[in-house]
Design an enzyme around this catalytic site. Structure first.
Site, PDB file in Angstrom:
ATOM      1  N   ASP A  50       0.813  -1.222   0.000  1.00  0.00           N
ATOM      2  CA  ASP A  50       0.000   0.000   0.000  1.00  0.00           C
ATOM      3  C   ASP A  50       0.843   1.268   0.000  1.00  0.00           C
ATOM      4  O   ASP A  50       0.351   2.351  -0.320  1.00  0.00           O
ATOM      5  CB  ASP A  50      -0.926   0.036   1.219  1.00  0.00           C
ATOM      6  CG  ASP A  50      -2.065  -0.976   1.105  1.00  0.00           C
ATOM      7  OD1 ASP A  50      -2.168  -1.626   0.050  1.00  0.00           O
ATOM      8  OD2 ASP A  50      -2.835  -1.115   2.060  1.00  0.00           O
ATOM      9  N   ARG A  66      -6.448   0.687   1.164  1.00  0.00           N
ATOM     10  CA  ARG A  66      -7.660   0.927   1.944  1.00  0.00           C
ATOM     11  C   ARG A  66      -7.730   2.340   2.477  1.00  0.00           C
ATOM     12  O   ARG A  66      -8.752   3.003   2.378  1.00  0.00           O
ATOM     13  CB  ARG A  66      -7.740  -0.076   3.118  1.00  0.00           C
ATOM     14  CG  ARG A  66      -9.071  -0.044   3.859  1.00  0.00           C
ATOM     15  CD  ARG A  66      -9.060  -0.976   5.042  1.00  0.00           C
ATOM     16  NE  ARG A  66      -8.092  -0.552   6.049  1.00  0.00           N
ATOM     17  CZ  ARG A  66      -8.313   0.417   6.949  1.00  0.00           C
ATOM     18  NH1 ARG A  66      -9.458   1.067   6.951  1.00  0.00           N
ATOM     19  NH2 ARG A  66      -7.390   0.736   7.837  1.00  0.00           N
TER      20      ARG A  66
END
Length: 705
Positions: A226, A279
């Site tokens: 991420d 996310r």
């Protein structure tokens, strides 16, 4: 003769044996590839020098909970040429160290272990490295394996965490920490290296605190595709630009997306909606957009920072503040997407590539409010009733019924209820699958699991609905090339210039748009009759019908999710060099008795010769964050900086990459992921762009007018 008898000679053929091996030439090339070593790590004998100039904010809760490691400072691995015989003997002794994979896989994990293993064996051949099987569970259950040279060589520069596998168990209680300590003591380990993301490094900090009195050291290694582990000191100095695995995953996603771009531009009938992992941060989306030049890409952090200036100004005129002016809504986002689709279609491009981050809904104002409220309601239920909300109410209807009941109860007893009747009304307007998604069981950390929600369906259903309205209004049409129109009509013995004024807004433009009022064959005939091109009882000429048909848009999408494929891909050359040196850095931190530090490489944006191995105090990176309805001390995630060079370049180029004008698209092909290639990119594009020093350029321009 049986099938087995008949097939045996073919299976035994040398070519068949060669072609059915588990490895191929590229795998062998990877396994034998030798990452470069930072010079200081290649000398063998080192020392750790404090770097007090790098300071961090002092968090009182971190100081209270991590007193033994909170005063660690940044430390640099430096050459120690004048080490005494006694010091050298102490440094070069056999060592016993454990290593743990924690959390999801990321490309380069095996190369971290290779760097750690090689440094240990170079230091002393009798050193032993133990890998805990299935991550933290192996540490709790004393399930481990001694890592051998054969194991390491089989996994060098290979993707995944399959050597010892991984897990997500949190060692978050004193009982679990005692059990982990007992495991380390039974193996006579001097320390453990935890390879993981922000939560895993948080865990490493608490283990370091718990293990300190026993003399067992804990070192973390920053891993997450991420890209949300980045560290800057208070003065803005970048100490850790990117975690390992980010570049490889982004390149893997970008390569697949570029293939879709080729397909989209070939059959010109699909919009490919690509959801990529991320996310709470959009680093992967930003990097993938820069790698591919996708027509549309949405950075969640920008959506969250959106302000409706018109609405704000209107409210200020009445002396009020319209809080709904802050943060983009789902409706507004869908309109932005529709505008881009309509603009491209006007130039014959009823296709395209769109990239969205997995957690885009978390950046949408009204959705974020729902998530916060539902997290609180679920956490309170679990605490008050000592039951699990999702087990107690297994179906969506049961969960919705509970929400309705508490909304009524709260309205009766609370002046400011968490869930009110208005919330209930808005929530009931959402599609069933989205309601179920918002009420899905939270993950181990109490986070909303966006990967289980069809984010792209929620957004694109709204887009389709609005495009349908625009089509009915005659505002969504496919532009027809002037050259195509001219040749098509002439080839069918019709005068294109005679019909053009009746059909199109601007008959002389490069791309021709059918007039908004012509929305059906009926209105088409009326336009032709009005223009004197057709008698009321005559049929519309076939070629004119065909031109009208080609102007009618048929919006089609294909959805794609890029996540697990990127986690398991093989590392890029950048990640190979990076992770190998991270593993070696972890060893040197351990060898010097450091604990509660995270191995890092400074100056990643610079040439390899300038890379600096350092240790960063994890405790100094902690802050309080809401988890499962309560505040917990965790390592802070890094979001996309909207003032960074990388984002500003993306923002400056996105109108060009939208390509809502005549001419070709600007799609870019990043190429395959390689570990040993002169053409391989040596670092992420975001990293390169963020390293540009505009002040230096300005001074240079001032000196050279």
């Amino acid at each position: 003769m049986t099938f087995e008898d008949a097939i045996e000679p073919l299976l035994d053929h040398p070519v068949t044996r060669q072609m059915t091996l588990d490895t191929n030439s590229e795998t062998k090339e990877r396994q034998t590839f030798k990452p470069r070593r930072i010079a200081v790590l290649d000398t063998g004998l080192t020392e750790m020098t404090d770097q007090p100039q790098y300071r961090f904010a002092d968090n009182s809760e971190a100081r209270r909970m991590l007193p033994g490691i909170i005063d660690n400072c940044v430390q640099k691995v430096a050459v120690r040429p004048d080490m005494s015989i006694q010091e050298k003997k102490a440094f070069c002794k056999p060592r016993r160290i454990g290593v743990v994979f924690s959390g999801g896989p990321a490309p380069g994990g095996h190369t971290v272990i290779a760097g750690l293993y090689d440094a240990m064996k170079t230091n002393h051949p009798d050193s032993c490295l133990y890998g805990f099987v299935l991550g933290p569970d192996g540490l709790l259950e004393s399930s481990c394996v001694e890592i051998t040279e054969k194991m390491v060589d089989a996994h060098r520069q290979m993707g995944g965490f399959s050597m010892i596998r991984t897990g997500r168990t949190k060692i978050d209680t004193s009982e679990k920490m005692d059990q982990a300590l007992k495991t380390c003591q039974s193996l006579n380990l001097e320390g453990i290296v935890i390879i993981g993301g922000d939560d895993s490094n948080t865990n490493a900090a608490f283990l370091a605190q718990h293990f300190k009195s026993a003399g067992i050291h804990v070192v973390g290694v920053p891993k997450t595709i991420d890209g949300d582990i980045q560290v800057k000191s208070d003065d803005g100095t970048c100490l850790l630009a990117v975690p390992f695995g980010f570049h490889s995953a982004a390149r893997s996603f970008a390569q697949n997306i570029s293939h879709l771009a080729s397909d989209a531009a070939s059959d010109v009938k699909y919009w490919h909606v690509c959801k990529v992992m991320g996310r709470v941060a959009s680093h992967l989306t930003l990097e993938a957009a820069l790698q591919t030049h996708a027509n549309l890409a949405f950075i969640g952090e920008e959506l969250a920072a959106y302000t409706d200036e018109e609405r704000l100004k209107k409210a200020q005129e009445t002396g009020e503040t319209d809080f709904t002016a802050f943060g983009i809504t789902l409706r507004h986002l869908s309109r932005v997407i529709c505008d881009a689709i309509v603009r491209r279609a006007a130039f014959g491009k009823n296709y395209g590539i769109m990239i969205i981050p997995e957690g885009i809904l978390e950046f949408i104002n009204e959705i974020q409010i729902f998530i916060i409220k539902l997290n609180k309601i679920i956490a309170d239920f679990n605490t008050i009733h000592d039951l699990d909300f999702h087990r107690t109410f297994p179906t969506l209807n049961e969960k919705l019924d509970y929400l309705r009941r508490i909304s009524q109860g709260m309205m009766d007893s609370h002046p400011f209820p968490i869930w009110n009747v208005r919330d209930d009304e808005l929530f009931n307007q959402l599609p069933d699958f989205f309601q179920a998604g918002l009420l899905v069981e939270r993950d181990f950390h109490g986070n909303f699991q966006f990967s289980q929600v069809r984010t792209e369906k929620i957004i694109m259903d709204m887009v389709k609905e609005y495009l349908g309205a625009l089509k009915e209004q005659g505002r969504y049409k496919i532009g027809i090339s002037q050259s195509y129109y001219q040749s098509f009509m002439r080839s069918r013995n019709l005068d294109p210039d005679r019909f053009a004024p009746a059909l199109f807004n601007d008959p002389n433009s490069v791309y021709l748009l059918v007039k908004p009022g012509i929305m059906s064959l009926k209105t088409l005939k009326q336009a032709l009759v009005t223009a004197g091109l057709l008698e009321p009882d005559q049929e519309i000429p076939g070629p004119v019908k065909e031109i009208f048909r080609r102007s009618e848009p048929d919006f089609k999408i294909q959805t794609h999710f890029y996540g697990y494929d990127g986690r398991g891909c093989d590392p890029t050359a950048f990640d190979c060099h990076y992770t190998y040196n991270l593993g070696m850095t972890a060893f040197h931190l351990m060898a010097h008795g450091k604990t509660g530090q995270m191995a890092a490489i400074k100056n990643l944006e610079q040439p390899f010769e300038n890379w600096e191995p350092i240790g960063i105090p994890i405790a100094r990176l902690m802050h309080l964050e809401e988890r499962k309805g309560r505040l917990e001390l965790v390592m802070e995630k890094s979001l996309v900086d909207l003032s960074s060079n990388a984002f500003r370049v993306f923002k400056g180029m996105r109108e060009k990459w939208l390509a809502a004008k005549p001419g070709a698209d600007h799609f870019r092909k990043p190429g395959p992921v390689r570990c040993d290639s002169r053409s391989a990119e040596d670092r992420p594009i975001t990293l390169t762009l963020n390293a540009i020093d505009m002040r230096t350029k300005k001074r240079s321009n001032d000196q050279n007018p």
